[in-house]
Structures are given as structure tokens and as C-alpha cells.
Design a protein around this motif. Structure first.
Motif: not given
Length: 100
Positions: A73-74, A76, A70, A38
Motif C-alpha cells: 500500500y505504501g 509511491a 516501494g 501512493n
């Protein structure tokens, strides 16, 4: 060389060798070749400002070099299938740049 590889060579040449943030983008591509990451992980790994990483990720994604899965913030990032299958084109460009 396939038309996909030729097109990718032109785009990568411009993104890596022809623009100011080229070496940062090259480092991101190399890191994502190892495993999906990420933006925060990339910023830590490359010791670069998060906003700078996000900018380069946006540029790479808009040009079809990377894709994302995703959300938030997660999210990827990983190499696009075209980039993955033509990674040697990227390495060729890097070899030419570093020889100069």
C-alpha cells in the motif's frame, strides 16, 4: 522532436484522447507531476474509487508513463524520466483535447 518525444506523443494521445479512461489518466499524470503519491493518496485527492485508480496506474506503468518505488500500500508512483523530460508533450495533448 526526438524519437522518444514522438513515441511518447503517440502513446499519450492514445492513453488520454483515444480511450475511455483518458481524463482520469490525465488527472493522475498531473497529480504525479506535483509530487509522488501512493494509490490511496491519489484516490483521495482525485475523489475516485481506489480500484479505478489502481487500474489506471497499471495502464500508465505498463506504457512507461509512470514508475513506482516501494511495495504494498505504501508504493509511491511518480513520472518516468522520459515523461518528466517531455511533460510539454502531455500539456500539448491536453490543450488540443480541451479546445474541442
Amino acid at each position: 522532436m526526438s524519437s522518444n518525444a514522438r513515441s511518447l506523443k503517440y502513446i499519450l494521445g492514445w492513453l488520454i484522447a483515444g480511450t475511455r479512461g483518458g481524463m482520469s489518466r490525465a488527472k493522475i499524470i498531473k497529480a504525479l507531476n506535483e509530487r509522488p503519491l501512493n494509490a490511496n493518496q491519489l484516490a483521495s485527492l482525485l475523489e475516485t474509487d481506489y480500484r479505478n485508480i489502481r487500474h489506471h496506474l497499471d495502464v500508465l506503468q505498463k506504457n512507461g508513463i509512470i514508475t513506482a518505488a516501494g511495495e504494498g500500500y505504501g508504493m509511491a508512483y511518480f513520472l518516468s524520466p522520459t515523461m518528466e523530460s517531455n511533460y510539454a508533450v502531455f500539456e500539448e495533448i491536453l490543450n488540443k483535447i480541451w479546445k474541442k
